[in-house]
Design an enzyme around this catalytic site. Structure first.
Site, PDB file in Angstrom:
ATOM      1  N   GLY A 200     -11.266  -3.872  24.795  1.00 55.65           N
ATOM      2  CA  GLY A 200     -10.321  -2.871  24.300  1.00 55.65           C
ATOM      3  C   GLY A 200     -10.406  -2.708  22.790  1.00 55.65           C
ATOM      4  O   GLY A 200     -10.154  -1.644  22.257  1.00 55.65           O
TER       5      GLY A 200
ATOM      6  N   SER B 209      -5.071  -8.538  18.954  1.00 51.27           N
ATOM      7  CA  SER B 209      -3.768  -8.989  18.425  1.00 51.27           C
ATOM      8  C   SER B 209      -3.400 -10.376  18.933  1.00 51.27           C
ATOM      9  O   SER B 209      -2.782 -11.159  18.202  1.00 51.27           O
ATOM     10  CB  SER B 209      -2.679  -7.970  18.781  1.00 51.27           C
TER      11      SER B 209
ATOM     12  N   ASP C 235      -9.843 -16.426  23.137  1.00 54.94           N
ATOM     13  CA  ASP C 235      -9.938 -14.973  22.976  1.00 54.94           C
ATOM     14  C   ASP C 235      -8.930 -14.295  23.900  1.00 54.94           C
ATOM     15  O   ASP C 235      -8.528 -14.875  24.921  1.00 54.94           O
ATOM     16  CB  ASP C 235     -11.371 -14.529  23.328  1.00 54.94           C
ATOM     17  N   GLY C 236      -8.566 -13.100  23.584  1.00 51.29           N
ATOM     18  CA  GLY C 236      -7.659 -12.316  24.413  1.00 51.29           C
ATOM     19  C   GLY C 236      -8.401 -11.583  25.510  1.00 51.29           C
ATOM     20  O   GLY C 236      -9.613 -11.740  25.688  1.00 51.29           O
TER      21      GLY C 236
ATOM     22  N   GLU D 245     -18.192 -10.807  21.459  1.00 52.30           N
ATOM     23  CA  GLU D 245     -17.329 -11.728  22.214  1.00 52.30           C
ATOM     24  C   GLU D 245     -18.128 -12.410  23.318  1.00 52.30           C
ATOM     25  O   GLU D 245     -18.094 -13.640  23.471  1.00 52.30           O
ATOM     26  CB  GLU D 245     -16.142 -10.975  22.812  1.00 52.30           C
TER      27      GLU D 245
HETATM   28  C1  5RP Z   1     -11.343  -6.961  21.974  1.00 47.49           C
HETATM   29  C2  5RP Z   1     -10.786  -7.584  23.192  1.00 47.49           C
HETATM   30  C3  5RP Z   1      -9.370  -8.056  23.090  1.00 47.49           C
HETATM   31  O1  5RP Z   1      -9.345  -9.422  23.360  1.00 47.49           O
HETATM   32  C4  5RP Z   1      -8.548  -7.303  24.108  1.00 47.49           C
HETATM   33  O2  5RP Z   1      -8.658  -5.916  23.843  1.00 47.49           O
HETATM   34  C5  5RP Z   1      -7.071  -7.731  24.059  1.00 47.49           C
HETATM   35  O3  5RP Z   1      -6.497  -7.274  22.874  1.00 47.49           O
HETATM   36  P1  5RP Z   1      -5.002  -7.631  22.494  1.00 47.49           P
HETATM   37  O4  5RP Z   1      -4.920  -9.114  22.351  1.00 47.49           O
HETATM   38  O5  5RP Z   1      -4.774  -6.903  21.192  1.00 47.49           O
HETATM   39  O6  5RP Z   1      -4.104  -7.126  23.599  1.00 47.49           O
HETATM   40  O7  5RP Z   1     -11.403  -7.730  24.199  1.00 47.49           O
HETATM   41  O8  5RP Z   1     -12.606  -6.420  22.217  1.00 47.49           O
END
Ligand code: 5RP
Length: 227
Positions: free
Chosen positions: A96, A30, A81-82, A103
């Site tokens: 997550g 997100s 990236d998050g 990634e």
């Molecule tokens: C996906 C990830 C995301 O960057 C991580 O889960 C964070 O998600 P969000 O920005 O929805 O909190 O690693 O594999």
């Protein structure tokens, strides 16, 4: 400010780092979606996005960002990236969203990696968020037993197969995800090495020494962190 607003301002700040002509790694989740939207809104010419998941590829396509596959680019100028947790030295837990393998491949091909997150993701020690581990389907139960042995060596509980409403979660690469809940990962580097030593493990969500900076959305604005 809501967590989603914090994600949005961190994504917008990261979009300002992109310059015309760049090849940009597009993260998943997100927070990364806010980045992709802010990047598209800038309308930069000649950028190419390298998506880290099918979901991100779909979003970027809808927003008109030209895409390239990882194998079509020699290098990536910047990846944004998050993360699920941002720990000491910008050590991270990711995955997550079950996209950790693509990634990490994109991050490792990038000259600069910027992690974006809301304030709650910042932690003093990694491990509260269950660590995602991507495992090949063949013999995955046996692999999980080996993972449990490693978990015990690190005083961690056995990992659990990630399930969704319609059964096992399957990654874009056709693999499965096990989540290793803990509390505190005392030695992330040692755990990372131990997990990679198991044949059935494709990769894990510990991103160590990969992030060059973090842009954390807080109620006071975006805070920049260096390792
Ligand atoms: C996906 C990830 C995301 O960057 C991580 O889960 C964070 O998600 P969000 O920005 O929805 O909190 O690693 O594999």
């Amino acid at each position: 400010m809501s967590a989603d607003d914090q994600k949005r301002i961190s994504g917008e700040a990261a979009a300002d780092l992109v310059e015309s002509g760049m090849t940009v790694g597009l993260g998943t989740g997100s927070t990364a979606a806010w980045f992709v939207k802010a990047l598209a809104a800038r309308g930069l010419k000649d950028i190419r996005g390298v998506p880290t998941s099918e979901a991100t590829a779909t979003l970027a396509r809808e927003l008109g960002i030209p895409l390239a596959a990882l194998d079509d680019v020699k290098s990536i100028d910047l990846t944004v990236d998050g993360a699920d947790e941002v720990g000491p030295g910008l050590s991270l837990i990711k995955g997550g969203g079950a996209a950790l393998l693509r990634e990490k491949l994109v991050w490792e091909a990038s000259s600069r990696c910027v992690v974006i997150a809301d304030a709650a993701k910042k932690v003093d020690a990694l491990g509260k968020f269950p660590l995602p581990i991507e495992v090949v389907r063949f013999g995955h139960v046996h692999t999980s037993w080996r993972l449990a042995d490693i978990a015990a060596e690190f005083d961690l509980p056995p990992p659990r197969l990630r399930q969704a409403d319609r059964g096992m979660v399957v990654t874009d690469g056709g693999n499965l995800i096990y989540d290793m809940a803990s509390g505190v990962i005392a030695d992330p580097a040692a755990l990372a090495a131990a997990l990679k030593s198991i044949t059935g493990v494709v990769d894990h969500g510990l991103f160590l020494d990969l992030a060059d900076e973090a842009l954390i959305g807080t109620d006071q604005g975006v805070v920049r962190l260096a390792p």
